[in-house]
Scaffold this motif. Structure first.
Motif, PDB file in Angstrom:
ATOM      1  N   PHE A 353       8.339   8.543   4.802  1.00 20.25           N
ATOM      2  CA  PHE A 353       7.587   7.942   3.690  1.00 20.25           C
ATOM      3  C   PHE A 353       6.703   6.779   4.175  1.00 20.25           C
ATOM      4  CE2 PHE A 353      11.315   9.692   1.354  1.00 20.25           C
ATOM      5  CZ  PHE A 353      10.624  10.524   0.490  1.00 20.25           C
ATOM      6  N   SER A 354       6.192   6.878   5.371  1.00 22.57           N
ATOM      7  CA  SER A 354       5.420   5.765   5.951  1.00 22.57           C
ATOM      8  C   SER A 354       4.163   5.443   5.139  1.00 22.57           C
ATOM      9  CB  SER A 354       5.039   6.090   7.400  1.00 22.57           C
ATOM     10  OG  SER A 354       4.280   7.301   7.463  1.00 22.57           O
ATOM     11  N   ILE A 355       3.460   6.477   4.672  1.00 17.41           N
ATOM     12  CA  ILE A 355       2.227   6.250   3.893  1.00 17.41           C
ATOM     13  C   ILE A 355       2.559   5.642   2.534  1.00 17.41           C
ATOM     14  CG2 ILE A 355       0.306   7.393   2.714  1.00 17.41           C
ATOM     15  CD1 ILE A 355       0.156   9.335   5.043  1.00 17.41           C
ATOM     16  N   GLU A 356       3.558   6.208   1.857  1.00 16.28           N
ATOM     17  CA  GLU A 356       3.946   5.686   0.536  1.00 16.28           C
ATOM     18  C   GLU A 356       4.468   4.245   0.651  1.00 16.28           C
ATOM     19  OE1 GLU A 356       4.211  10.135   0.386  1.00 16.28           O
ATOM     20  OE2 GLU A 356       4.776   8.572   1.796  1.00 16.28           O
ATOM     21  N   LYS A 357       5.198   3.967   1.714  1.00 16.89           N
ATOM     22  CA  LYS A 357       5.709   2.612   1.948  1.00 16.89           C
ATOM     23  C   LYS A 357       4.551   1.632   2.096  1.00 16.89           C
ATOM     24  CE  LYS A 357       8.819   0.107   5.098  1.00 16.89           C
ATOM     25  NZ  LYS A 357       7.867  -0.838   5.728  1.00 16.89           N
ATOM     26  N   GLU A 358       3.534   2.039   2.838  1.00 14.82           N
ATOM     27  CA  GLU A 358       2.352   1.189   3.032  1.00 14.82           C
ATOM     28  C   GLU A 358       1.633   0.926   1.710  1.00 14.82           C
ATOM     29  OE1 GLU A 358      -2.068   1.573   5.102  1.00 14.82           O
ATOM     30  OE2 GLU A 358      -0.428   2.824   5.845  1.00 14.82           O
ATOM     31  N   VAL A 359       1.494   1.967   0.875  1.00 17.64           N
ATOM     32  CA  VAL A 359       0.807   1.816  -0.417  1.00 17.64           C
ATOM     33  C   VAL A 359       1.571   0.853  -1.320  1.00 17.64           C
ATOM     34  CG1 VAL A 359       0.109   3.011  -2.528  1.00 17.64           C
ATOM     35  CG2 VAL A 359      -0.288   4.081  -0.306  1.00 17.64           C
ATOM     36  N   TRP A 360       2.893   1.007  -1.400  1.00 19.65           N
ATOM     37  CA  TRP A 360       3.691   0.116  -2.248  1.00 19.65           C
ATOM     38  C   TRP A 360       3.615  -1.332  -1.759  1.00 19.65           C
ATOM     39  CZ3 TRP A 360       5.508   0.501  -6.939  1.00 19.65           C
ATOM     40  CH2 TRP A 360       5.750   1.757  -7.487  1.00 19.65           C
ATOM     41  N   GLU A 361       3.589  -1.512  -0.460  1.00 19.57           N
ATOM     42  CA  GLU A 361       3.483  -2.870   0.084  1.00 19.57           C
ATOM     43  C   GLU A 361       2.132  -3.484  -0.241  1.00 19.57           C
ATOM     44  OE1 GLU A 361       4.401  -2.316   4.188  1.00 19.57           O
ATOM     45  OE2 GLU A 361       6.580  -2.452   3.872  1.00 19.57           O
ATOM     46  N   GLN A 362       1.099  -2.654  -0.348  1.00 13.17           N
ATOM     47  CA  GLN A 362      -0.216  -3.153  -0.762  1.00 13.17           C
ATOM     48  C   GLN A 362      -0.186  -3.642  -2.204  1.00 13.17           C
ATOM     49  OE1 GLN A 362      -2.818   0.151   0.031  1.00 13.17           O
ATOM     50  NE2 GLN A 362      -2.874  -0.218   2.237  1.00 13.17           N
ATOM     51  N   HIS A 363       0.772  -3.137  -2.988  1.00  8.02           N
ATOM     52  CA  HIS A 363       0.974  -3.592  -4.365  1.00  8.02           C
ATOM     53  C   HIS A 363       2.048  -4.682  -4.443  1.00  8.02           C
ATOM     54  CE1 HIS A 363      -1.141   0.196  -5.153  1.00  8.02           C
ATOM     55  NE2 HIS A 363      -1.386  -0.252  -6.366  1.00  8.02           N
ATOM     56  N   ASN A 364       2.369  -5.251  -3.267  1.00 10.93           N
ATOM     57  CA  ASN A 364       3.381  -6.324  -3.175  1.00 10.93           C
ATOM     58  C   ASN A 364       4.755  -5.876  -3.653  1.00 10.93           C
ATOM     59  OD1 ASN A 364       1.472  -8.267  -2.197  1.00 10.93           O
ATOM     60  ND2 ASN A 364       0.739  -8.555  -4.301  1.00 10.93           N
ATOM     61  N   LYS A 365       5.084  -4.606  -3.412  1.00 12.79           N
ATOM     62  CA  LYS A 365       6.394  -4.067  -3.767  1.00 12.79           C
ATOM     63  C   LYS A 365       7.014  -3.440  -2.518  1.00 12.79           C
ATOM     64  CE  LYS A 365       6.042  -4.857  -8.265  1.00 12.79           C
ATOM     65  NZ  LYS A 365       5.786  -3.749  -9.194  1.00 12.79           N
ATOM     66  N   ASP A 366       8.309  -3.631  -2.334  1.00  7.73           N
ATOM     67  CA  ASP A 366       9.014  -3.045  -1.201  1.00  7.73           C
ATOM     68  C   ASP A 366       9.447  -1.632  -1.525  1.00  7.73           C
ATOM     69  OD1 ASP A 366       8.819  -5.354   0.372  1.00  7.73           O
ATOM     70  OD2 ASP A 366      10.591  -6.229  -0.569  1.00  7.73           O
ATOM     71  N   PHE A 367       9.146  -0.705  -0.621  1.00 13.08           N
ATOM     72  CA  PHE A 367       9.600   0.672  -0.818  1.00 13.08           C
ATOM     73  C   PHE A 367      11.105   0.765  -0.606  1.00 13.08           C
ATOM     74  CE2 PHE A 367      10.253   5.143   0.231  1.00 13.08           C
ATOM     75  CZ  PHE A 367       9.477   5.766  -0.721  1.00 13.08           C
ATOM     76  N   PHE A 368      11.595   0.039   0.393  1.00 16.23           N
ATOM     77  CA  PHE A 368      13.030  -0.085   0.634  1.00 16.23           C
ATOM     78  C   PHE A 368      13.444  -1.521   0.397  1.00 16.23           C
ATOM     79  CE2 PHE A 368      11.692   3.387   3.510  1.00 16.23           C
ATOM     80  CZ  PHE A 368      12.462   4.412   2.993  1.00 16.23           C
TER      81      PHE A 368
END
Length: 374
Positions: A353-368
């Protein structure tokens, strides 16, 4: 009195009015027509009508006062004049107020209708959530029950994966048969397939979860004998049957234990995702409630289920950069709480989930919740 002599302008005005009426009709009867934006437009128009009507009334009273007329006072009331005043205010201002009231009533009706749909959604949602808890409590493996059983199943899947991986490595290291050209060609094709890291990882997850779910004798990755994966599947199965240390792991398949659990969990999340009356943040909050019911091992087992053929629906639309178009696991961050200290096997969650993790972090949210060690 103003008279519009330009026929084209008159036609354009009629078209504009008809378009607004059409939009208003669609807003009432067509789900999600223009969404929240149309509601704001209607609210602005209604307030505009009220303000316009109030402004006309004040200007009219002021001009009447300048002309020497009085609304109340010592002089006798001239009912012919005041009647004309009433006709004017009733015809112009009253129409504006009536139209504004109609628009506000439409908004109230729409909001009430939406609220009723949400209440209906929540009734079914909480029932599904309750059934999920019952499904967890009913899971039993040997002497373990509920979440303890799920923890046991996770470690069993991990052990099966390692045994399947060892069998695949054994195939890679077997020398080519020198006196059997046909068998040598078959082994050469298997070795070539397994030499591709991406192919090998996917194959290992499919086989290990398939054996775990359906049993070693009942699972076939493909029935196409021309597919090299058929030969790998057959050879790995043969190695595992001979391997006495793996017999306990493959003693009983778990589809009867986990099949209903994962189907119901998927339908619950799908029910949230497909609702047309909820905003995306509302959907996330409901999915978050489901995630809160999942233990660490449930989330980890869900991840490995999604990597298998049986759980592929969880990760449809992988590698999307728009949150609403992401797969269900990434869209609602369903495995956010999987522990960092787990010994992850095969494809690592952060890698997958590397791409999705990056997108969520751009929204200031942690994927994990915590960074996972590779």
């Amino acid at each position: 009195m103003i008279v519009i002599k330009n026929d084209n302008l008159l036609i354009m005005n009629k078209i504009s009015i008809l378009y607004f009426v059409e939009c208003l009709f669609c807003y009432i009867f067509v789900p999600n027509f223009y969404g929240i934006y149309m509601g704001k437009i209607i609210l602005w128009v209604a307030w505009g009508m009220l303000i316009l009507g109030a402004t006309i009334s004040l200007c009219f009273i002021y001009n009447v006062h300048l002309d020497g007329y009085q609304v109340c006072g010592e002089s006798n009331i001239n009912y012919d004049v005041t009647g004309q005043f009433g006709d004017y205010l009733g015809g112009v201002v009253g129409t504006l107020f009536t139209f504004a009231g109609t628009l506000l009533m439409v908004l109230t009706f729409k909001e009430q209708s939406k609220q009723n749909k949400i209440e209906s959604f929540e009734t079914k949602f909480y029932e599904m959530l309750h059934l999920h808890k019952e499904n967890v409590n009913e899971i039993q493996v040997k002497d373990k029950k509920g979440r303890k059983a799920i923890e046991f199943l996770f470690y069993q899947l991990r052990d099966i994966y390692k045994i399947v991986e060892a069998a695949a490595n054994e195939i890679e290291n077997i020398p080519l048969p020198p006196h059997d050209p046909k068998e040598a060609e078959r082994f050469s094709k298997m070795k070539k397939y397994l030499s591709n890291p991406a192919y090998k990882l996917k194959l290992l997850h499919d086989l290990s979860y398939g054996y775990f779910f359906y049993g070693i004798q009942n699972y076939h990755l493909t029935k196409d004998k021309q597919d090299i994966r058929f030969d790998i599947n057959v050879d790995i199965t043969a190695i595992l049957v001979v391997n006495k240390t793996s017999k306990d792991l493959f003693a009983s398949p778990h589809n009867s234990v986990l099949g209903h659990y994962f189907r119901h969990l998927y339908q619950t999340i799908r029910y949230i995702a497909d609702d047309k009356d909820l905003e995306e943040n509302q959907k996330y909050n409901y999915a978050k409630m489901v995630r809160a019911q999942l233990s660490d091992f449930e989330q980890a087992l869900l991840y490995y289920n999604s990597l298998s053929i049986m759980g592929h629906n969880w990760i449809q639309s992988i590698d999307k950069r728009e949150i609403e178009k992401m797969c269900l696991i990434a869209r609602f961050r369903l495995i956010k709480n999987i522990p960092y200290y787990f010994e992850y096997f095969g494809i690592h969650p952060e890698t997958f989930f590397s791409i999705e993790k990056e997108v969520w972090e751009q929204h200031n949210k942690d994927f994990f919740e915590l960074d996972l060690p590779n």
